[in-house]
Scaffold this motif. Sequence first.
Motif: not given
Length: 264
Positions: A162-176
Amino acid sequence: MLESLQNEQVKFIASLQRRKVREETQLYVIEGWRFVAEALRRNAPIKKVYVSLKGKQFEWRELREELQERKIPFEETDERVFRKMSATEEPQGILAVVNQTRYTWDDIHIDGKSVVLVLDGIQDPGNLGTILRTALAAGVRYVCLTSGTVDIYNPKVLRSTMGALFSLVLLPDLSPEAVLSFCCKQGLRLILGDTKGRALYETNVSSGPLALVVGNEGNGPSLTFQREDVQRVTIPMAQEVESLNVAMATGILLYEIVRQRDFL
C-alpha cells in the motif's frame, strides 16, 4: 491516445510484469488510484502515468493537475490497451511506471534508537508486502532482505505494501553473511524470531540499536543467524498453537519493541 495493442510502449509495460525485465530496466509498475496517489504523496520517482478514462473523471482531473505541476508525463489509453498493460483481473484504469530506487549500506544511518528489520527468505508476496507496511507503521526505516526473499517489485508484493516501500530504505538480495557482518560492525544487537526462544515480553529491548531477524515461513532463519551470540525470542501462545503467520508474528514482535521504546 494509445489505441494499438501492437504499440511498443504497450508491449514494454506488459513486459515489466516479468522480474527479469524489471531487473534489466530498473523499472516497475504500480496500479490503482490510491496507489498512484500515494506514490505522488511520498515523492516516488514516477517515470510516466497511463490512464483509461472509463470513469473516475473527477479523480483524474485532480491527479492530472498534480502530474502537470510536477512535470510527470502521462498518456491516455483505450480500455483494451490498458487491460493488456495491467497485471490485475479488474484494473482500475490507472497505472504508473516507476524507477527503482537502489540503496547501499551507506544509506543506513545507525543511532541509539535504530531498529533494522532483516527478512531472511520470506517467499510469500502477500506476507512480504504486509510486513513492509507494518514495519513502516511501527517506525522502522531500514529493511535488509536476503537472497531467496521474493522480489520486492512483484505486483502482489507492491499491492500489499500500500505504498510503504516508497518510504523505506530497502536492501534486497543480500547474503546472510553480509547482513551479519554489517550488524556486527555497527554494534547492532541481533534479535532472532524463533519458536524456541525466550518470551519477547520478558526480554529487555528498550534501548540500543538492534536488528530483528525474521526467517522463512517453512524453514525458519538461515543457519548463519543461529549463533550463540544472537538472542532468540518468541511470542508466547496459548491453546497449543504452534506458530503464527510470519507477517502477523513480525508485527507483534515489532510492536513489542515499539511498546518498550515508546517510539510512537
